[in-house]
Design a protein around this motif. Structure first.
Motif, PDB file in Angstrom:
ATOM      1  N   HIS A 169      29.507  36.815  31.531  1.00 44.18           N
ATOM      2  CA  HIS A 169      30.771  37.730  31.251  1.00 44.18           C
ATOM      3  C   HIS A 169      30.848  39.442  31.381  1.00 44.18           C
ATOM      4  O   HIS A 169      29.877  39.768  30.853  1.00 44.18           O
ATOM      5  CB  HIS A 169      31.295  36.899  29.912  1.00 44.18           C
ATOM      6  N   PHE A 170      31.965  39.450  31.285  1.00 44.69           N
ATOM      7  CA  PHE A 170      32.540  40.852  31.502  1.00 44.69           C
ATOM      8  C   PHE A 170      34.016  40.889  30.857  1.00 44.69           C
ATOM      9  O   PHE A 170      34.762  39.946  31.390  1.00 44.69           O
ATOM     10  CB  PHE A 170      32.105  42.135  32.994  1.00 44.69           C
ATOM     11  N   ASP A 171      33.690  42.214  30.024  1.00 38.27           N
ATOM     12  CA  ASP A 171      35.258  42.524  29.741  1.00 38.27           C
ATOM     13  C   ASP A 171      36.221  43.193  31.287  1.00 38.27           C
ATOM     14  O   ASP A 171      36.258  43.655  32.454  1.00 38.27           O
ATOM     15  CB  ASP A 171      35.519  43.004  28.037  1.00 38.27           C
ATOM     16  N   ASP A 172      36.428  44.893  30.556  1.00 38.96           N
ATOM     17  CA  ASP A 172      37.280  45.573  30.879  1.00 38.96           C
ATOM     18  C   ASP A 172      36.658  47.135  31.488  1.00 38.96           C
ATOM     19  O   ASP A 172      37.728  48.256  31.753  1.00 38.96           O
ATOM     20  CB  ASP A 172      39.625  45.786  30.679  1.00 38.96           C
ATOM     21  N   PHE A 173      35.323  46.996  30.635  1.00 41.77           N
ATOM     22  CA  PHE A 173      35.127  48.212  30.432  1.00 41.77           C
ATOM     23  C   PHE A 173      33.988  48.901  32.328  1.00 41.77           C
ATOM     24  O   PHE A 173      33.231  48.071  32.210  1.00 41.77           O
ATOM     25  CB  PHE A 173      34.368  48.915  29.518  1.00 41.77           C
ATOM     26  N   PHE A 174      34.853  48.916  32.872  1.00 45.52           N
ATOM     27  CA  PHE A 174      34.679  49.642  34.377  1.00 45.52           C
ATOM     28  C   PHE A 174      34.339  50.823  34.426  1.00 45.52           C
ATOM     29  O   PHE A 174      33.695  51.814  34.147  1.00 45.52           O
ATOM     30  CB  PHE A 174      35.085  49.053  35.706  1.00 45.52           C
TER      31      PHE A 174
ATOM     32  N   GLY B 118      32.754  34.787  34.857  1.00 45.96           N
ATOM     33  CA  GLY B 118      33.764  35.485  34.262  1.00 45.96           C
ATOM     34  C   GLY B 118      34.247  36.781  33.640  1.00 45.96           C
ATOM     35  O   GLY B 118      33.602  37.363  33.800  1.00 45.96           O
ATOM     36  N   ILE B 119      35.680  37.256  34.038  1.00 48.20           N
ATOM     37  CA  ILE B 119      36.033  38.888  33.808  1.00 48.20           C
ATOM     38  C   ILE B 119      37.164  38.194  33.038  1.00 48.20           C
ATOM     39  O   ILE B 119      38.106  37.883  33.227  1.00 48.20           O
ATOM     40  CB  ILE B 119      36.298  39.810  34.905  1.00 48.20           C
ATOM     41  N   SER B 120      36.933  39.448  32.068  1.00 48.15           N
ATOM     42  CA  SER B 120      38.567  39.497  31.262  1.00 48.15           C
ATOM     43  C   SER B 120      39.094  40.893  31.105  1.00 48.15           C
ATOM     44  O   SER B 120      38.639  41.674  30.469  1.00 48.15           O
ATOM     45  CB  SER B 120      37.976  39.162  29.329  1.00 48.15           C
ATOM     46  N   PRO B 121      39.512  40.440  31.946  1.00 48.13           N
ATOM     47  CA  PRO B 121      40.968  42.020  31.944  1.00 48.13           C
ATOM     48  C   PRO B 121      41.803  42.477  31.746  1.00 48.13           C
ATOM     49  O   PRO B 121      42.196  41.672  30.856  1.00 48.13           O
ATOM     50  CB  PRO B 121      41.126  41.481  33.863  1.00 48.13           C
ATOM     51  N   PHE B 122      42.462  43.891  31.097  1.00 44.96           N
ATOM     52  CA  PHE B 122      43.276  43.822  30.501  1.00 44.96           C
ATOM     53  C   PHE B 122      44.785  43.426  31.601  1.00 44.96           C
ATOM     54  O   PHE B 122      44.196  42.581  32.854  1.00 44.96           O
ATOM     55  CB  PHE B 122      43.599  45.753  30.664  1.00 44.96           C
ATOM     56  N   GLY B 123      45.319  42.715  30.846  1.00 43.74           N
ATOM     57  CA  GLY B 123      46.197  42.181  31.052  1.00 43.74           C
ATOM     58  C   GLY B 123      47.761  42.345  32.340  1.00 43.74           C
ATOM     59  O   GLY B 123      47.648  41.675  32.721  1.00 43.74           O
ATOM     60  N   ILE B 124      47.213  43.731  32.513  1.00 43.00           N
ATOM     61  CA  ILE B 124      47.984  43.782  33.497  1.00 43.00           C
ATOM     62  C   ILE B 124      47.706  44.630  34.849  1.00 43.00           C
ATOM     63  O   ILE B 124      46.558  45.705  34.242  1.00 43.00           O
ATOM     64  CB  ILE B 124      49.639  45.045  32.966  1.00 43.00           C
TER      65      ILE B 124
END
Length: 549
Positions: free
Chosen positions: A251-256, A311-317
């Motif tokens: 799992h990744f979040d939105d920090f690239f 899976g990835i949890s990106p910023f919503g926009i």
């Protein structure tokens, strides 16, 4: 997590929610910075999915237990457990091992009480590791030290084992390119010599990029996403955990690339000059760097363990409609343009098994309305095999305006059901436990009143197990104790006849379970099914009856 929250909130929230000045006008309005980032630094998904056939019927027949239709909800329910800055776990750095273990068990027990079936645990928060890694030093959030000293136990092995003992999926949450937190609070910036002696950035200073930290003085260290050798090393460091541990997901979040700071460009000109010649501009090159990481991780995870979800949890926009006709009816920071995350492409290319957009805004918010963003994401996954879960903003409950209404999250989960969302992940564990304004209890009663099986994924290996055989059922002071035999199953689902249906009342790993909610005033019937590693369900057992007390 995973995670990003609105800049307006990221910029005004530290762990204590202390207001600070924002720089970008749209960020102020919508919140383009990740709240999770800010905090860190300082329906129902699928409608009831019926199990396979039972009582010896054909696999395509409706499953039945003691003559009643068997019903089980299928949705992902989870929470993020954040380690950076000791937000959730451990409660402070350098805890004795047994204290840290007891705290983690407490988080898992909370997940069970709330009828969750997954946890998303921060295991690489900042270029470090919560396991004995050949690629990264031990995390200071665990050990209390930056010298990489071994704490004397393996947290990852423990956490996965304890989660599975409670039949919770364990998704290992990584921040790929973070290399280190701001080196000193109030200091001028990062220093490599403050990292652990074994830190890879000390051995490869040519991989380092520094960039200001919005929430505190100083800068952060990053692995340069534009250097192929650095990217490969980061991938290897995360895949080490997949190879060594029985994780259910990556799992990744939105920090690239980091969220932009006013007047500051990410200083990667040298890498662009060397590796970006075939791209029209630096922005397209940066997006390709992130796309390459996502694509390669997808391919490499499945090559190692085909059943592990990505899976990835990106910023919503993704993008605003006024910028791109394919965008959402919003007016905020755009992940495609500002942090080089082409989240829509990842879904359309099906590099992901699931996507968890962080919809951290309330219903009716003019610049990013939850009720308008949700259908945009539902339409984005339509026709793909990528499952849509939603990142829910439990942390915002109690803030002024709409978030002072404890029913806000309840309404959001109801909207999720109407749009076919397959589950939710809540940020974060501390907020689930805090239950501010009773909001968690409210939505739990309305949407998580009973257990749920995780959604199946057609792209994952499937081997529904053989029919189990119930070997015993007896009442005792704790409820009804069931035992069974079942070969080849990763876990089991327990159904109890209740009125006109047999409903899912529990799940378990192992060969037994206690129904602590069993009514004492009437006879009961139970059936058990086995599930494979991907959640595919085999046939129901023959029923067994228990007399009333």
């Amino acid at each position: 997590m995973p995670a990003a929250d609105p800049p307006a909130h990221r910029r005004r929230r530290t762990r204590a929610l202390v207001a600070v000045v924002t720089a970008l006008a749209l960020a102020v309005a919508v919140g383009a910075w990740s709240v999770r980032e800010r905090i860190v630094d300082d329906e129902r998904g699928a409608v009831a999915a019926l199990g396979p056939a039972a009582d010896g019927g054909p696999a395509s027949a409706a499953p039945r237990c003691a003559g009643r239709a068997a019903r089980a909800s299928r949705e992902l329910r989870g929470m993020w457990i954040t380690t950076v800055n000791n937000i959730d776990w451990p409660s402070r750095r350098g805890l004795p091992a047994e204290t840290a273990r007891a705290e983690f068990r407490g988080w898992l027990d909370l997940a069970v009480r709330r009828n969750h079936n997954a946890v998303f645990v921060h295991v690489r928060p900042s270029g470090d590791a919560l396991w004995p890694s050949e690629y990264a030093p031990w995390s200071e959030w665990l050990t209390g030290r930056r010298d990489g000293r071994d704490p004397g136990w393996d947290p990852m092995e423990f956490m996965v084992s304890e989660a599975h003992a409670r039949n919770l999926e364990f998704h290992a949450w990584f921040n790929p390119y973070r290399g280190g937190q701001p080196a000193t609070v109030g200091g001028p910036g990062p220093r490599l010599d403050q990292l652990a002696p074994t830190h890879p950035l000390r051995r490869h200073p040519d991989w380092v990029v520094t960039y200001p930290s919005a929430d505190r003085p100083g800068s952060r260290l990053y692995f340069n996403p534009g250097i192929p050798e650095a990217r490969a090393f980061v991938e290897d460091s995360m895949l080490e955990a997949v190879q060594r541990y029985d994780v259910d997901g990556v799992h990744f979040d939105d920090f690239f690339y980091p969220y932009p700071e006013a007047g500051q460009d990410f200083p990667d000109d040298a890498a662009f000059a060397r590796y970006g010649r075939r791209f029209a501009d630096k922005h397209a090159w940066r997006r390709d760097n992130v796309n390459t990481l996502v694509r390669e991780m997808s391919q490499r995870i499945k090559a190692i363990k085909p059943w592990v979800k990505f899976g990835i949890s990106p910023f919503g926009i993704w993008r605003n409609k006024r910028t791109d006709p394919a965008g959402s009816p919003t007016a905020g920071l755009q992940s495609y343009d500002d942090i080089y995350a082409d989240t829509r492409l990842w879904v359309r290319q099906q590099w992901l098994d699931y996507v968890v957009p962080q919809l951290y805004w309330h219903i009716g918010f003019d610049r990013a309305d939850y009720a308008k963003l949700l259908p945009w994401w539902a339409a984005t996954v339509q026709g793909t095999r990528v499952q849509l879960y939603i990142g829910q903003a439990d942390y915002r409950v109690g803030e002024r305006g709409a978030w002072r209404d404890p029913a806000e999250l309840d309404r959001q989960l109801a909207l999720n059901r109407r749009h076919g969302v397959r589950g939710s992940v809540h940020f974060s564990a501390s907020q689930v436990r805090a239950d501010k304004l009773g909001a968690v209890s409210r939505y739990s009663a309305a949407h998580y009143a009973g257990p749920a099986l995780v959604p199946t994924m057609a792209q994952l290996p499937a081997a529904p197990p053989a029919v189990p055989a119930i070997t015993g059922a007896r009442r005792d002071a704790g409820g009804v104790a069931l035992t069974w035999r079942g070969d080849g199953a990763a876990s089991f689902a327990v159904y109890r006849v209740d009125g006109d249906a047999a409903r899912l009342v529990g799940t378990a790993r192992g060969a037994g379970w206690v129904d602590r909610t069993a009514p004492a005033d009437r006879p009961l019937s139970y059936c058990v099914s086995g599930l494979d590693r991907s959640g595919n369900e085999g046939r129901l057992s023959a029923p067994i009856s228990v007399d009333m007390r």
